[in-house]
Write an enzyme that holds these catalytic residues in place. Structure first.
Site, PDB file in Angstrom:
ATOM      1  N   GLY A 118       4.459  -3.244  -1.020  1.00  0.00           N
ATOM      2  CA  GLY A 118       4.180  -4.575  -0.516  1.00  0.00           C
ATOM      3  C   GLY A 118       2.683  -4.815  -0.421  1.00  0.00           C
ATOM      4  N   ASN A 177     -17.149  -9.848  -2.844  1.00  0.00           N
ATOM      5  CA  ASN A 177     -17.510  -9.239  -4.121  1.00  0.00           C
ATOM      6  C   ASN A 177     -18.434  -8.045  -3.927  1.00  0.00           C
ATOM      7  OD1 ASN A 177     -15.993 -10.927  -5.716  1.00  0.00           O
ATOM      8  ND2 ASN A 177     -17.633 -12.398  -6.055  1.00  0.00           N
ATOM      9  N   GLN A 183      -2.774  -5.708   2.960  1.00  0.00           N
ATOM     10  CA  GLN A 183      -3.710  -6.606   3.624  1.00  0.00           C
ATOM     11  C   GLN A 183      -3.401  -8.045   3.243  1.00  0.00           C
ATOM     12  OE1 GLN A 183      -5.671  -5.813   5.882  1.00  0.00           O
ATOM     13  NE2 GLN A 183      -5.980  -3.615   5.696  1.00  0.00           N
ATOM     14  N   ARG A 188      -5.313  -9.729  -5.137  1.00  0.00           N
ATOM     15  CA  ARG A 188      -3.972  -9.442  -4.621  1.00  0.00           C
ATOM     16  C   ARG A 188      -2.987 -10.555  -4.976  1.00  0.00           C
ATOM     17  NH1 ARG A 188      -6.168  -8.601   1.155  1.00  0.00           N
ATOM     18  NH2 ARG A 188      -8.107  -9.079   0.064  1.00  0.00           N
ATOM     19  N   GLY A 247      -9.081 -12.497  -1.429  1.00  0.00           N
ATOM     20  CA  GLY A 247      -7.841 -11.842  -1.835  1.00  0.00           C
ATOM     21  C   GLY A 247      -7.236 -12.365  -3.128  1.00  0.00           C
ATOM     22  N   GLU A 248      -8.050 -12.978  -3.990  1.00  0.00           N
ATOM     23  CA  GLU A 248      -7.488 -13.530  -5.227  1.00  0.00           C
ATOM     24  C   GLU A 248      -6.884 -12.438  -6.105  1.00  0.00           C
ATOM     25  OE1 GLU A 248      -8.806 -16.052  -9.225  1.00  0.00           O
ATOM     26  OE2 GLU A 248     -10.057 -16.159  -7.409  1.00  0.00           O
TER      27      GLU A 248
END
Length: 304
Positions: free
Chosen positions: A75, A132, A78, A100, A97-98
């Site tokens: 899963g 970044n 974070q 993910r 979080g892009e």
């Protein structure tokens, strides 16, 4: 210049508060088990879209596949940080979080865990740069450019960045000094042909481009590069005198000034004399604007 001054007034939230939201471990496919953050909600994946101003444009397909396999098994550890989409209030926009989010789509998840925050466009850009910088796969030039953006756009100092990002001030200063090197040497750094240690040895040389090519062609170590950089480039007495007249303190001062300004600074001070010259080399009108801003912001000594 007016726009820059507006940005430099700083964010009401402050860098430390922003870091509290972003300073979480990036989920990887390895054995690392970061402490999961409690999500505010589960949101359908189609209701989320990336930030169009996200500085990071390249995502390794192999890395995404590896992360997607981890997400299928464990899963999303974070949650993503999102805000309400400025264009559509019923949807959300990714703040952090892009990677993910992309991997979750490959893993065919229907919903993803999120932390919902209220951020301005300026804060979103700042967080994207911070996120970044925290990536493990950054090359030295990318990391240095991230620090430069945070200082130029948002007025952060090296000390402030060092504290918030848990880095030493010398680490940040040394990386930013690398940006003084010519573009062809920076290209070697980006590709991994040169390390940051190699590049630091070339900063104070008269012809870093030529020496960098020698280092790459001959496969020299950092120590060998340092010895090469110390060799005089010209046998003339004039060149020899110039290389020996600067003491360690003057060179350290040049390094600090160069790191703080993000430009090449040369200090010519003759031993035993009070006077000397400070030369600042700028590459663009934006750099000249920055010099003018720093000089005009300095308090004047009215006793003179």
């Amino acid at each position: 210049m007016a726009d820059k001054k507006q940005e430099r007034r700083g964010l009401g939230r402050g860098l430390s508060a922003l870091m509290a939201d972003v300073d979480v471990a990036e989920q990887t496919s390895g054995d690392t088990k970061p402490q999961p953050r409690r999500a505010d909600d589960q949101i359908p994946i189609e209701k989320i879209e990336p930030n169009p101003d996200q500085p990071r444009r390249e995502f390794s397909e192999d890395d995404l596949k590896e992360l997607a396999a981890s997400i299928r098994e464990k899963g999303i550890i974070q949650p993503l940080i999102v805000r309400k989409n400025p264009a559509r209030s019923s949807d959300y926009q990714i703040v952090a979080g892009e990677r993910r989010w992309r991997a979750a789509q490959m893993a065919q998840l229907h919903e993803v865990p999120v932390v919902i925050r209220e951020f301005s466009d300026t804060e979103v850009l700042e967080i994207a740069i911070i996120e970044n910088i925290q990536r493990a796969d950054l090359n030295p030039v990318e990391e240095a450019m991230g620090y430069r953006q945070l200082m130029d756009r948002f007025g952060h100092t090296q000390e402030k960045l060092a504290t918030a990002l848990s880095k030493s001030r010398s680490h940040i200063a040394n990386l930013m000094r690398l940006l003084q090197l010519p573009e062809d040497v920076l290209a070697y750094l980006r590709s991994g042909a040169l390390s940051a240690g190699h590049a630091r040895a070339l900063i104070t040389t008269d012809d870093p481009s030529s020496l960098a090519k020698q280092v790459v062609d001959r496969g020299l170590s950092v120590r060998e590069t340092e010895r090469l950089a110390k060799q005089p480039t010209s046998p003339t007495p004039k060149a020899k005198t110039r290389t020996t007249e600067k003491d360690a303190d003057t060179k350290a001062l040049e390094g600090d000034l160069s790191a703080n300004l993000g430009m090449k600074v040369t200090v010519d001070h003759k031993p035993g004399q009070e006077a000397g010259n400070v030369t600042i080399r700028y590459k663009s009108l934006d750099d000249l604007d920055e010099i003018c801003r720093v000089l005009t912001a300095m308090p004047r000594d009215e006793s003179r």
